[in-house]
Scaffold this motif. Structure first.
Motif, mmCIF file in Angstrom:
data_model
loop_
_atom_site.group_PDB
_atom_site.id
_atom_site.type_symbol
_atom_site.label_atom_id
_atom_site.label_comp_id
_atom_site.label_asym_id
_atom_site.label_seq_id
_atom_site.Cartn_x
_atom_site.Cartn_y
_atom_site.Cartn_z
ATOM 1 N N ASP A 108 -9.292 5.902 1.477
ATOM 2 C CA ASP A 108 -8.601 4.795 1.297
ATOM 3 C C ASP A 108 -9.273 4.092 0.291
ATOM 4 O O ASP A 108 -10.385 3.537 0.709
ATOM 5 C CB ASP A 108 -8.607 4.209 2.699
ATOM 6 N N VAL B 156 -13.641 5.662 2.289
ATOM 7 C CA VAL B 156 -13.115 4.457 2.430
ATOM 8 C C VAL B 156 -13.953 3.565 1.633
ATOM 9 O O VAL B 156 -14.882 3.201 1.865
ATOM 10 C CB VAL B 156 -12.947 3.978 3.797
ATOM 11 N N VAL C 163 -9.678 11.655 4.893
ATOM 12 C CA VAL C 163 -9.152 10.436 5.113
ATOM 13 C C VAL C 163 -9.884 9.579 4.004
ATOM 14 O O VAL C 163 -10.691 9.428 4.091
ATOM 15 C CB VAL C 163 -9.440 9.817 6.354
ATOM 16 N N LYS D 54 -15.025 -1.406 5.490
ATOM 17 C CA LYS D 54 -14.076 -1.036 6.186
ATOM 18 C C LYS D 54 -14.504 -0.355 7.699
ATOM 19 O O LYS D 54 -15.342 0.539 7.458
ATOM 20 C CB LYS D 54 -12.915 -0.280 5.362
ATOM 21 N N TYR E 227 -14.163 -7.278 13.372
ATOM 22 C CA TYR E 227 -12.965 -6.381 13.216
ATOM 23 C C TYR E 227 -11.952 -6.803 14.290
ATOM 24 O O TYR E 227 -11.102 -6.118 14.405
ATOM 25 C CB TYR E 227 -13.405 -5.162 13.316
ATOM 26 N N GLY F 119 -9.243 -4.858 6.718
ATOM 27 C CA GLY F 119 -10.627 -4.093 6.832
ATOM 28 C C GLY F 119 -10.480 -3.116 7.960
ATOM 29 O O GLY F 119 -11.743 -2.831 8.300
ATOM 30 N N VAL F 120 -9.504 -2.650 8.693
ATOM 31 C CA VAL F 120 -9.517 -1.846 9.784
ATOM 32 C C VAL F 120 -8.479 -0.728 9.771
ATOM 33 O O VAL F 120 -7.170 -1.153 9.362
ATOM 34 C CB VAL F 120 -9.343 -2.491 11.210
ATOM 35 N N LEU F 121 -8.858 0.490 9.723
ATOM 36 C CA LEU F 121 -7.733 1.505 9.625
ATOM 37 C C LEU F 121 -7.960 2.221 10.861
ATOM 38 O O LEU F 121 -8.918 2.657 11.423
ATOM 39 C CB LEU F 121 -8.221 2.673 8.435
ATOM 40 N N ASP G 132 -3.105 0.047 9.482
ATOM 41 C CA ASP G 132 -4.360 -0.480 8.366
ATOM 42 C C ASP G 132 -3.991 -1.845 7.994
ATOM 43 O O ASP G 132 -2.911 -2.170 7.351
ATOM 44 C CB ASP G 132 -4.308 0.425 7.134
ATOM 45 N N ILE H 130 -6.343 5.504 13.116
ATOM 46 C CA ILE H 130 -5.475 6.539 13.167
ATOM 47 C C ILE H 130 -5.437 7.118 14.803
ATOM 48 O O ILE H 130 -6.849 7.594 15.149
ATOM 49 C CB ILE H 130 -5.976 7.828 12.211
ATOM 50 N N LYS I 261 0.953 -1.133 0.071
ATOM 51 C CA LYS I 261 0.039 0.046 -0.001
ATOM 52 C C LYS I 261 0.841 1.280 0.105
ATOM 53 O O LYS I 261 1.951 1.275 0.601
ATOM 54 C CB LYS I 261 -0.751 0.032 1.059
#
Lengths: 363, 363
Positions: free
Chosen positions: B331, B313, B329, B317, A362, A334-336, A331, A338, A317
């Motif tokens: 993605d 996104v 943001v 996600k 998740y 399936g989960v980001l 990331d 921040i 990525k």
């Protein structure tokens, strides 16, 4: 018979690494990840470190059934009976007890090193020498030995061991185990020279740890004593027994249930480079930085006006970031996430919130 | 023959939407995305709006060969000869010229509405009425008609049209076209009542736009005049001709090459809700906000101490964010962008930087 033949290594590999969520996930925790970009996962690195220390067939992996395929894929050298599957998560005391009963049934004269699978150790030659010395120490007396790392900074993320009377060389009685200190106290610890980081690496003979468990956590000992030694030598029968009996063990750590209570606890003070990789900030601190002081794990980053961040992104990525300072950007699958590095103690709560709101998909 | 039979609609659908990178990508630009979470893409919404306005077979999509599958999948109602593929990107003048020559070869009495495929229009009944009035207007005279939107705020992101003498009802001569104003000037524009947003929606007869192109951009007219009308009626021959001739057209906008030069340019002032969806901030402003004033596109968000952000996104996600204010943001498809809304004008540069550093795989 060479004394090496009686030496065993137990690698504990059942943790779920939730502090590194979402990069480390219940379905693929951090020990199974090439966390440092070396080409080997933390489990593989743990295995590599002890491979020549004990006979190959004396290596045991303690893990959870759900990680069976992963362990087999990562360590194809292992025979089927070298991987023991915990049918439930019960912290370290039941895991270590099972390993002790399992090994003792094969070799009453066995000595064992128990090690986590998800720590970083940088000076492997020193690690090897420390473990060989430790085996010699515990084989000569009824001792529960823990490895204490010489601290190099006033770290507030670790528990500490205070050393008492010296026995010989690097070996001393343990005076106290402490919880994680605040910064002020950690500075005092560092200044006294009496306090060492609690590494979670243990050595003992099978007989010594069985004796200690029988004395300090008899409920757990009773579970494992309820099977004949022959059961532990028959993989099918052992599996059947464990699947039934193991979930009945109380969930408790070996530190709390045994090490903090027994009076034959010793510490070997060691200096191999060590990091428990317990927090994002720890990972940030020990990772190489780029010219913007950002750390990247496994991804391409284009950064503008950004510094002090750690980017951990699975897959090929590209991360493009502008105006971000001292954040974790993780990331995977399936989960980001921040999140400011200073707020990483909240991540466990976020995982819980995500479960409450969206179910377990998740995790 | 009903006058409706001579009416055509040309939907321009070849843009690459780079301002919304990485959510909008060269391989799947914003017109092909369900940008507003309505279940229909912007292209499909553009089609839905004009479907009943002209005979079905009089709808034409102008796009690029690389989007062929996407257009066919999104608008399966269209026959093969209703989709025209530009072999190269040459801005709006060559695209509109080709459409005009193509339509004129089939129906010399044709009138045409030309519309972008990636704008938002909220009051569809009013849109329909405005277009029907517009057709009537251009069919009665040699006119190039553009639609001017009554401004509702001092927007600095749009070009403006100043109206001159009124001709009838909502129709006036155009006095000037202006570039995007600064905020101070935009406020003056709004106060005078003479300035309208330039929507990029045009109406004219095929004959009028051909005449204007021949006069004001004869180089482009010469390209399309180099084929017989019969060529434009034979899909295989037209394709062969266009593939050879179209790349030779200069790349220029219809506004700059024709509208700002011709003396028969008129504006229909309209009030249907309109947004060109040209910037992340515009999208943020018009999107419904959650209680934290965050906007989410197509994803689950858990936010802590965060407000004023837009999260776009792709995929199912979860985004978990802490301590972020007024950021974009985005993605999608191998790229994660984290950028302050105030810095979104830098995104095109970031795309360029990414290309220079990593090649075209992230475009």
């Amino acid at each position: 018979m060479d004394k090496k033949e009686h030496r065993y290594c137990v690698i504990m590999c059942g943790g779920i690494g939730s502090r590194f969520w979402p990069y480390s996930r219940a379905r693929l925790p951090k020990q199974f990840i090439d966390f440092l970009g070396t080409g080997r996962t933390l489990l593989q690195m743990s295995y590599d470190r002890i491979r020549d220390l004990v006979p190959h067939s004396n290596i045991l992996i303690m893990t959870n059934e759900r990680y069976a395929d992963e362990v087999r894929a990562q360590l194809p050298e292992l025979a089927a009976d070298q991987i023991l599957f915990e049918p439930a998560r019960r912290n370290t005391a039941p895991c270590i007890a099972w390993a002790a009963w399992h090994v003792a049934a094969r070799d009453p004269e066995a000595s064992i090193v128990v090690t986590p699978s998800d720590h970083l150790i940088t000076r492997e030659a020193e690690f090897t020498r420390s473990l060989l010395d430790g085996f010699d120490f515990v084989e000569a007396r009824d001792a529960l030995l823990t490895l204490g790392i010489s601290p190099t900074r006033p770290e507030t993320g670790y528990g500490y061991i205070q050393v008492g009377d010296q026995v010989e060389g690097d070996f001393s009685k343990v005076k106290t185990f402490t919880e994680k200190p605040n910064l002020e106290l950690a500075k005092v610890f560092l200044a006294t020279g009496e306090f060492f980081w609690n590494s979670g690496i243990f050595l003992w003979t099978a007989a010594s740890i069985q004796r200690a468990i029988r004395r300090h956590v008899p409920d757990i000992a009773a579970v494992f004593d309820s099977a004949e030694p022959a059961t532990y030598r028959n993989p099918a029968k052992e599996r059947e027994f464990i699947d039934l009996a193991y979930p009945g063990c109380m969930s408790i750590s070996i530190d709390f249930s045994v090490m903090e209570k027994a009076d034959n606890v010793f510490v070997e003070t060691v200096t191999f480079g060590w990091n428990d990789l317990g927090t994002w900030s720890a990972l940030y601190d020990l990772s190489p930085k780029n010219s913007d002081t950002n750390v990247t794990q496994n991804c391409n980053v284009l950064s503008y006006n950004s510094s002090g961040n750690i980017f951990a992104v699975r897959g090929e990525k590209l991360v493009v970031v502008d105006g971000l300072e001292d954040y974790i950007v993780a990331d995977a699958d399936g989960v980001l996430l921040i999140c400011p590095k200073a707020r990483e103690q909240e991540i466990k709560r976020m995982v819980t919130d995500a479960r409450l709101k969206f179910g377990d998909k998740y995790e």
